[in-house]
Design a protein around this motif. Structure first.
Motif, PDB file in Angstrom:
ATOM      1  N   ARG A 160       1.861  -0.080  -1.582  1.00 27.01           N
ATOM      2  CA  ARG A 160       1.905   0.996  -0.588  1.00 27.01           C
ATOM      3  C   ARG A 160       2.392   0.515   0.775  1.00 27.01           C
ATOM      4  NH1 ARG A 160      -4.036   3.526  -2.218  1.00 27.01           N
ATOM      5  NH2 ARG A 160      -3.321   4.820  -3.970  1.00 27.01           N
ATOM      6  N   GLU A 161       2.295  -0.798   1.023  1.00 25.68           N
ATOM      7  CA  GLU A 161       2.671  -1.354   2.326  1.00 25.68           C
ATOM      8  C   GLU A 161       4.109  -1.842   2.380  1.00 25.68           C
ATOM      9  OE1 GLU A 161       0.896  -1.288   5.029  1.00 25.68           O
ATOM     10  OE2 GLU A 161      -1.033  -0.639   4.194  1.00 25.68           O
ATOM     11  N   LEU A 162       4.851  -1.716   1.297  1.00 22.28           N
ATOM     12  CA  LEU A 162       6.250  -2.164   1.299  1.00 22.28           C
ATOM     13  C   LEU A 162       7.087  -1.331   2.264  1.00 22.28           C
ATOM     14  CD1 LEU A 162       6.805  -2.642  -2.542  1.00 22.28           C
ATOM     15  CD2 LEU A 162       6.632  -4.472  -0.830  1.00 22.28           C
ATOM     16  N   PRO A 163       8.144  -1.899   2.824  1.00 22.19           N
ATOM     17  CA  PRO A 163       9.044  -1.123   3.686  1.00 22.19           C
ATOM     18  C   PRO A 163       9.636   0.067   2.923  1.00 22.19           C
ATOM     19  CG  PRO A 163       9.504  -3.471   3.874  1.00 22.19           C
ATOM     20  CD  PRO A 163       8.546  -3.321   2.729  1.00 22.19           C
ATOM     21  N   VAL A 164       9.803   1.183   3.591  1.00 19.72           N
ATOM     22  CA  VAL A 164      10.249   2.412   2.919  1.00 19.72           C
ATOM     23  C   VAL A 164      11.646   2.268   2.328  1.00 19.72           C
ATOM     24  CG1 VAL A 164       8.790   3.943   4.274  1.00 19.72           C
ATOM     25  CG2 VAL A 164      11.063   3.343   5.135  1.00 19.72           C
ATOM     26  N   LEU A 170       6.030 -13.180  -8.072  1.00 14.43           N
ATOM     27  CA  LEU A 170       4.824 -12.554  -8.619  1.00 14.43           C
ATOM     28  C   LEU A 170       3.822 -12.375  -7.492  1.00 14.43           C
ATOM     29  CD1 LEU A 170       2.634 -11.678 -10.672  1.00 14.43           C
ATOM     30  CD2 LEU A 170       2.200 -14.116 -11.093  1.00 14.43           C
ATOM     31  N   LEU A 171       3.343 -11.158  -7.325  1.00 14.07           N
ATOM     32  CA  LEU A 171       2.241 -10.864  -6.416  1.00 14.07           C
ATOM     33  C   LEU A 171       1.008 -10.620  -7.273  1.00 14.07           C
ATOM     34  CD1 LEU A 171       4.095  -8.373  -4.041  1.00 14.07           C
ATOM     35  CD2 LEU A 171       3.425 -10.722  -3.484  1.00 14.07           C
ATOM     36  N   ALA A 228       1.198  -9.820   2.586  1.00 17.89           N
ATOM     37  CA  ALA A 228       1.814 -10.081   1.280  1.00 17.89           C
ATOM     38  C   ALA A 228       3.094  -9.282   1.103  1.00 17.89           C
ATOM     39  CB  ALA A 228       0.824  -9.741   0.175  1.00 17.89           C
ATOM     40  N   ALA A 229       3.128  -8.063   1.619  1.00 19.49           N
ATOM     41  CA  ALA A 229       4.315  -7.217   1.487  1.00 19.49           C
ATOM     42  C   ALA A 229       5.527  -7.856   2.166  1.00 19.49           C
ATOM     43  CB  ALA A 229       4.041  -5.837   2.070  1.00 19.49           C
ATOM     44  N   ARG A 230       5.286  -8.671   3.180  1.00 20.93           N
ATOM     45  CA  ARG A 230       6.384  -9.348   3.879  1.00 20.93           C
ATOM     46  C   ARG A 230       7.030 -10.433   3.029  1.00 20.93           C
ATOM     47  NH1 ARG A 230       3.014 -10.380   9.467  1.00 20.93           N
ATOM     48  NH2 ARG A 230       2.575  -8.171   9.938  1.00 20.93           N
ATOM     49  N   GLN A 231       6.376 -10.824   1.957  1.00 19.69           N
ATOM     50  CA  GLN A 231       6.923 -11.845   1.063  1.00 19.69           C
ATOM     51  C   GLN A 231       8.035 -11.292   0.170  1.00 19.69           C
ATOM     52  OE1 GLN A 231       5.672 -15.137   0.970  1.00 19.69           O
ATOM     53  NE2 GLN A 231       4.299 -14.650   2.663  1.00 19.69           N
ATOM     54  N   VAL A 232       8.124  -9.969   0.080  1.00 20.93           N
ATOM     55  CA  VAL A 232       9.092  -9.314  -0.809  1.00 20.93           C
ATOM     56  C   VAL A 232      10.420  -9.135  -0.091  1.00 20.93           C
ATOM     57  CG1 VAL A 232       9.541  -7.296  -2.251  1.00 20.93           C
ATOM     58  CG2 VAL A 232       7.187  -8.111  -1.927  1.00 20.93           C
ATOM     59  N   ILE A 273     -10.727   1.979  -4.565  1.00 22.89           N
ATOM     60  CA  ILE A 273      -9.494   2.444  -3.930  1.00 22.89           C
ATOM     61  C   ILE A 273      -9.800   3.320  -2.728  1.00 22.89           C
ATOM     62  CG2 ILE A 273      -7.515   3.999  -4.213  1.00 22.89           C
ATOM     63  CD1 ILE A 273      -7.247   3.070  -7.028  1.00 22.89           C
ATOM     64  N   SER A 274     -10.800   4.186  -2.865  1.00 20.23           N
ATOM     65  CA  SER A 274     -11.094   5.178  -1.827  1.00 20.23           C
ATOM     66  C   SER A 274     -11.737   4.567  -0.585  1.00 20.23           C
ATOM     67  CB  SER A 274     -12.011   6.268  -2.389  1.00 20.23           C
ATOM     68  OG  SER A 274     -13.277   5.727  -2.737  1.00 20.23           O
ATOM     69  N   GLU A 275     -12.289   3.366  -0.709  1.00 23.35           N
ATOM     70  CA  GLU A 275     -12.955   2.734   0.423  1.00 23.35           C
ATOM     71  C   GLU A 275     -11.933   2.089   1.357  1.00 23.35           C
ATOM     72  OE1 GLU A 275     -17.205   1.537  -1.653  1.00 23.35           O
ATOM     73  OE2 GLU A 275     -15.613   0.039  -1.491  1.00 23.35           O
ATOM     74  N   THR A 276     -12.026   2.401   2.637  1.00 24.19           N
ATOM     75  CA  THR A 276     -11.132   1.786   3.612  1.00 24.19           C
ATOM     76  C   THR A 276     -11.635   0.381   3.934  1.00 24.19           C
ATOM     77  OG1 THR A 276     -12.403   2.769   5.407  1.00 24.19           O
ATOM     78  CG2 THR A 276     -10.496   3.998   4.616  1.00 24.19           C
ATOM     79  N   ASP A 277     -10.740  -0.558   3.946  1.00 22.11           N
ATOM     80  CA  ASP A 277     -11.101  -1.960   4.172  1.00 22.11           C
ATOM     81  C   ASP A 277     -10.008  -2.592   5.011  1.00 22.11           C
ATOM     82  OD1 ASP A 277     -11.503  -4.723   3.978  1.00 22.11           O
ATOM     83  OD2 ASP A 277     -12.538  -4.510   2.061  1.00 22.11           O
ATOM     84  N   GLU A 278     -10.309  -2.831   6.282  1.00 22.85           N
ATOM     85  CA  GLU A 278      -9.314  -3.359   7.204  1.00 22.85           C
ATOM     86  C   GLU A 278      -8.815  -4.737   6.765  1.00 22.85           C
ATOM     87  OE1 GLU A 278      -6.660  -3.640  10.220  1.00 22.85           O
ATOM     88  OE2 GLU A 278      -7.795  -1.882   9.567  1.00 22.85           O
ATOM     89  N   ALA A 279      -9.734  -5.553   6.228  1.00 29.78           N
ATOM     90  CA  ALA A 279      -9.335  -6.899   5.800  1.00 29.78           C
ATOM     91  C   ALA A 279      -8.305  -6.837   4.686  1.00 29.78           C
ATOM     92  CB  ALA A 279     -10.567  -7.677   5.345  1.00 29.78           C
ATOM     93  N   ARG A 280      -8.556  -5.987   3.684  1.00 32.01           N
ATOM     94  CA  ARG A 280      -7.605  -5.874   2.572  1.00 32.01           C
ATOM     95  C   ARG A 280      -6.272  -5.295   3.036  1.00 32.01           C
ATOM     96  NH1 ARG A 280     -10.068  -6.567  -2.447  1.00 32.01           N
ATOM     97  NH2 ARG A 280     -12.334  -6.562  -2.379  1.00 32.01           N
ATOM     98  N   THR A 281      -6.316  -4.373   3.982  1.00 29.96           N
ATOM     99  CA  THR A 281      -5.078  -3.792   4.502  1.00 29.96           C
ATOM    100  C   THR A 281      -4.235  -4.864   5.181  1.00 29.96           C
ATOM    101  OG1 THR A 281      -6.122  -1.636   4.816  1.00 29.96           O
ATOM    102  CG2 THR A 281      -4.111  -2.064   6.063  1.00 29.96           C
ATOM    103  N   GLN A 282      -4.879  -5.718   5.976  1.00 28.02           N
ATOM    104  CA  GLN A 282      -4.141  -6.797   6.634  1.00 28.02           C
ATOM    105  C   GLN A 282      -3.536  -7.769   5.620  1.00 28.02           C
ATOM    106  OE1 GLN A 282      -5.991  -8.894   9.841  1.00 28.02           O
ATOM    107  NE2 GLN A 282      -6.961  -7.063  10.698  1.00 28.02           N
ATOM    108  N   LEU A 283      -4.304  -8.098   4.594  1.00 26.78           N
ATOM    109  CA  LEU A 283      -3.787  -8.995   3.559  1.00 26.78           C
ATOM    110  C   LEU A 283      -2.602  -8.364   2.848  1.00 26.78           C
ATOM    111  CD1 LEU A 283      -7.093 -10.383   1.971  1.00 26.78           C
ATOM    112  CD2 LEU A 283      -5.636 -11.451   3.695  1.00 26.78           C
ATOM    113  N   ALA A 284      -2.704  -7.074   2.554  1.00 27.22           N
ATOM    114  CA  ALA A 284      -1.612  -6.367   1.871  1.00 27.22           C
ATOM    115  C   ALA A 284      -0.354  -6.359   2.723  1.00 27.22           C
ATOM    116  CB  ALA A 284      -2.053  -4.947   1.534  1.00 27.22           C
TER     117      ALA A 284
END
Length: 262
Positions: free
Chosen positions: A116-120, A176-177, A93-97, A79-90
């Motif tokens: 965490r990436e869902l619209p507020v 389902l995500l 995916a959040a746009r699917q909701v 969780i603590s590791e920053t990963d640009e690839a995973r952030t982009q994927l997240a």
């Protein structure tokens, strides 16, 4: 004998069983596997070569040994590791909701990042077996959170068991995500953890639409425990550059593939 015959006709199933035997015994010998599955030693050697190429076994003279997993990192370290690839994927995916949906959230650090990436201002009912994902979702005023109970697996920080499955089976979700430990066009969705298989299967059965989110290194891979065939997925969100195979392998199965730009 009927079991041997069916396994002989399905190479991917035979390879799954080889992995299970390897996990149980700590080693496998080609001669013994040949007898067990009623196939030739050449066939077994090809199986072991395929598994070695996929990074699942370490071939040795006459058989194979387990290949040490290259990640000993625990959940909180990941969780603590920053990963640009995973952030982009997240973010993709959040746009699917969509507002008003009942959404099942699987386990894993990528799914936590999606939450965490869902619209507020999103308004959904969220169901999850991951306590940390539930906490992240609870920060949204418009999200009603339902957390399944059960036994916690420290490796995945998610719960499993009869209580978990019963709750999920009682819900008819719009979406389902889910993350995947491994996804192979022929073998399907597979997992490292036996205890999470019934939970993942219940989530697949309870959702009208399934979106799988995974990094490229998990495509074309196989883990010991089979969850479901690829056709259970509607959308696959992954990276642009794949380590193995081609997106067409999944598109031919009727899966929509959404790839990150980078």
């Amino acid at each position: 004998m009927q079991l041997h015959h069916s396994v002989a006709e399905l190479p991917h199933l035979r390879r799954q069983k080889i992995l299970l035997i390897l996990e149980r015994d700590g080693k496998v010998m080609a001669s013994e596997l040949s007898t067990h599955f009623a196939v030739s030693e050449d066939t077994i050697r090809r199986d072991l070569a395929e598994l070695d190429t996929a990074g699942l076994v370490q071939r040795v003279h006459g058989g194979a040994l387990p290949r040490p997993r290259d990640s000993g990192k625990d959940y909180f370290t990941r969780i603590s590791e920053t990963d640009e690839a995973r952030t982009q994927l997240a973010q993709l995916a959040a746009r699917q909701v969509q507002d008003g949906q009942i959404v099942l959230f699987g386990s894993g650090t990528t799914i936590l990042q999606i939450a965490r990436e869902l619209p507020v201002d999103i308004t959904i009912t969220a169901v999850t077996a991951s306590p940390l994902t539930a906490i992240a979702l609870a920060e949204f005023k418009g999200v009603k959170v339902i957390l399944a109970g059960g036994q916690l697996n420290p490796a995945t920080m998610s719960v499993s068991g009869h209580e978990t499955v019963r709750l999920i089976e009682s819900i008819k979700a719009d979406l389902l995500l889910t993350g995947v430990c491994a996804l192979h066009p022929e073998v399907g969705i597979t997992s490292v953890y036996f205890d999470e298989v019934p939970v993942k299967q219940a989530m697949l059965d309870s959702a009208s639409r399934v979106v799988a989110v995974t990094t490229a290194d998990k495509l074309g891979a196989v883990e010991p425990f089979v969850v479901a065939p690829c056709r259970r997925l509607h959308t696959l969100v992954t990276e642009r550059h794949l380590a193995s195979g081609n997106v067409a392998d999944y598109q031919r199965l009727g899966i929509e593939v959404v790839q990150a730009q980078a």
